[in-house]
Scaffold this motif. Structure first.
Motif, PDB file in Angstrom:
ATOM      1  N   PRO A 127      10.278  -1.032  -2.401  1.00  0.00           N
ATOM      2  CA  PRO A 127      10.607  -1.851  -3.411  1.00  0.00           C
ATOM      3  C   PRO A 127      11.973  -2.142  -3.573  1.00  0.00           C
ATOM      4  O   PRO A 127      12.963  -1.403  -2.979  1.00  0.00           O
ATOM      5  CB  PRO A 127      10.019  -0.838  -4.559  1.00  0.00           C
ATOM      6  CG  PRO A 127       8.979  -0.073  -3.998  1.00  0.00           C
ATOM      7  CD  PRO A 127       9.759   0.267  -2.508  1.00  0.00           C
ATOM      8  N   ARG A 128      12.235  -3.110  -4.091  1.00  0.00           N
ATOM      9  CA  ARG A 128      13.759  -3.691  -4.434  1.00  0.00           C
ATOM     10  C   ARG A 128      14.435  -2.643  -5.245  1.00  0.00           C
ATOM     11  O   ARG A 128      13.863  -2.376  -6.254  1.00  0.00           O
ATOM     12  CB  ARG A 128      13.859  -4.996  -4.866  1.00  0.00           C
ATOM     13  CG  ARG A 128      15.197  -5.638  -5.238  1.00  0.00           C
ATOM     14  CD  ARG A 128      15.129  -7.214  -5.783  1.00  0.00           C
ATOM     15  NE  ARG A 128      14.536  -8.025  -4.730  1.00  0.00           N
ATOM     16  CZ  ARG A 128      14.130  -9.284  -5.027  1.00  0.00           C
ATOM     17  NH1 ARG A 128      14.625  -9.711  -6.199  1.00  0.00           N
ATOM     18  NH2 ARG A 128      13.418 -10.191  -4.099  1.00  0.00           N
ATOM     19  N   GLY A 129      15.726  -2.594  -5.005  1.00  0.00           N
ATOM     20  CA  GLY A 129      16.457  -1.521  -5.709  1.00  0.00           C
ATOM     21  C   GLY A 129      16.365   0.001  -5.628  1.00  0.00           C
ATOM     22  O   GLY A 129      16.686   0.524  -6.216  1.00  0.00           O
ATOM     23  N   THR A 130      15.718   0.270  -4.383  1.00  0.00           N
ATOM     24  CA  THR A 130      15.721   1.734  -4.109  1.00  0.00           C
ATOM     25  C   THR A 130      16.791   2.248  -3.724  1.00  0.00           C
ATOM     26  O   THR A 130      17.517   1.545  -2.884  1.00  0.00           O
ATOM     27  CB  THR A 130      14.390   1.785  -2.991  1.00  0.00           C
ATOM     28  OG1 THR A 130      13.289   1.097  -3.505  1.00  0.00           O
ATOM     29  CG2 THR A 130      14.073   3.278  -2.808  1.00  0.00           C
ATOM     30  N   ALA A 159       7.433  -5.864   2.634  1.00  0.00           N
ATOM     31  CA  ALA A 159       8.200  -5.424   1.333  1.00  0.00           C
ATOM     32  C   ALA A 159       7.557  -4.455   0.449  1.00  0.00           C
ATOM     33  O   ALA A 159       8.243  -3.726  -0.348  1.00  0.00           O
ATOM     34  CB  ALA A 159       8.420  -6.694   0.383  1.00  0.00           C
ATOM     35  N   HIS A 160       6.345  -4.245   0.452  1.00  0.00           N
ATOM     36  CA  HIS A 160       5.633  -3.146  -0.373  1.00  0.00           C
ATOM     37  C   HIS A 160       5.731  -1.873   0.234  1.00  0.00           C
ATOM     38  O   HIS A 160       5.958  -0.901  -0.647  1.00  0.00           O
ATOM     39  CB  HIS A 160       3.912  -3.281   0.125  1.00  0.00           C
ATOM     40  CG  HIS A 160       3.513  -4.564  -0.820  1.00  0.00           C
ATOM     41  ND1 HIS A 160       3.382  -4.628  -2.138  1.00  0.00           N
ATOM     42  CD2 HIS A 160       2.675  -5.536  -0.321  1.00  0.00           C
ATOM     43  CE1 HIS A 160       2.872  -5.810  -2.450  1.00  0.00           C
ATOM     44  NE2 HIS A 160       2.442  -6.422  -1.294  1.00  0.00           N
ATOM     45  N   LYS A 196       6.420 -10.729   5.646  1.00  0.00           N
ATOM     46  CA  LYS A 196       7.585 -10.361   4.680  1.00  0.00           C
ATOM     47  C   LYS A 196       7.091  -9.641   3.729  1.00  0.00           C
ATOM     48  O   LYS A 196       7.496  -8.724   3.178  1.00  0.00           O
ATOM     49  CB  LYS A 196       8.746 -11.416   4.311  1.00  0.00           C
ATOM     50  CG  LYS A 196       9.182 -11.970   5.641  1.00  0.00           C
ATOM     51  CD  LYS A 196      10.341 -13.190   5.265  1.00  0.00           C
ATOM     52  CE  LYS A 196      10.928 -13.841   6.438  1.00  0.00           C
ATOM     53  NZ  LYS A 196      11.740 -14.702   6.022  1.00  0.00           N
TER      54      LYS A 196
END
Length: 226
Positions: free
Chosen positions: A130-133, A126-127, A122
């Protein structure tokens, strides 16, 4: 002129057979295995340097990453010794060959990536995102991150090849200029000779630094995937 300039980068041949394999295996002779209760000074210094380097290299790793200790130490010793031996007159430096450096970089990089997908699936996926893209940027960002991932081994190999090759070319050019100036101006030849000595000292440092940088980047890739 071009043939003389790049002749040191041509794979040496003996009796029509390339001897690069013998040259690559030669540095292992410089690091004999200790078989005595009390070692001599050379082996003691060698062991101290290996312990110091391994302690700094593996300080950031967990238990899984520390299993690569032998691989990382063997890598830095091989690259460092071949770089130093290549500075000797009439010698050949295997690390100036991009094919050899890619042969080291690609398997090591692939091993770290496979390790990451095996133990941290995971986090490895995830790399790529990124979160919030923002939603419209997701396809483009995934493509960019994929390209940056696959370009890592090429960057490792090209960095090592370019630095070692550039140093050898500079030494060759300044050495040739010094010989040419000896018949024209002794004072100018002395200045270029001092520059050549300083550059040679710098190349000894570069030979060790590039070995450390190559191994450190592999270690960082491993840290991100364990």
């Amino acid at each position: 002129m071009n043939e003389n300039l790049f002749s040191s980068f041509i794979t040496p041949v003996m009796m029509g057979l390339p001897i690069v394999i013998v040259i690559v295996m030669f540095p292992s002779i410089m690091f004999p295995s200790p078989n005595r209760l009390i070692n001599n000074r050379l082996i003691s210094i060698q062991q101290w340097l290996v312990q110091l380097t391994s302690k700094q290299m593996l300080a950031i790793h967990n238990q899984k990453g520390q299993t690569w200790a032998l691989m990382l130490m063997s890598l830095i010793l091989f690259i460092g010794s071949t770089n130093l031996l290549g500075l000797l007159p009439h010698s050949f430096t295997p690390t100036t060959q991009l094919s050899l450096n890619l042969g080291m970089a690609i398997p090591l990089w692939a091993g770290t990536v496979i390790t990451g997908f095996r133990y941290k699936t995971k986090a490895s996926l995830a790399h790529f995102l990124p979160r919030g893209t923002p939603l419209p940027l997701i396809p483009m960002l995934i493509i960019i991150e994929t390209i940056s991932l696959f370009i890592q081994p090429m960057a490792l190999a090209v960095r090592l090849t370019a630095n070692i090759t550039a140093g050898h070319l500079l030494i060759h050019l300044i050495g040739g200029a010094t010989l040419a100036l000896m018949n024209i101006s002794a004072a100018t030849a002395m200045v270029t000779f001092m520059i050549l000595i300083l550059l040679t000292i710098l190349e000894f440092a570069v030979a060790l630094i590039q070995a450390y940088v190559f191994t450190l980047l592999v270690s960082l890739y491993l840290h991100d995937n364990t």
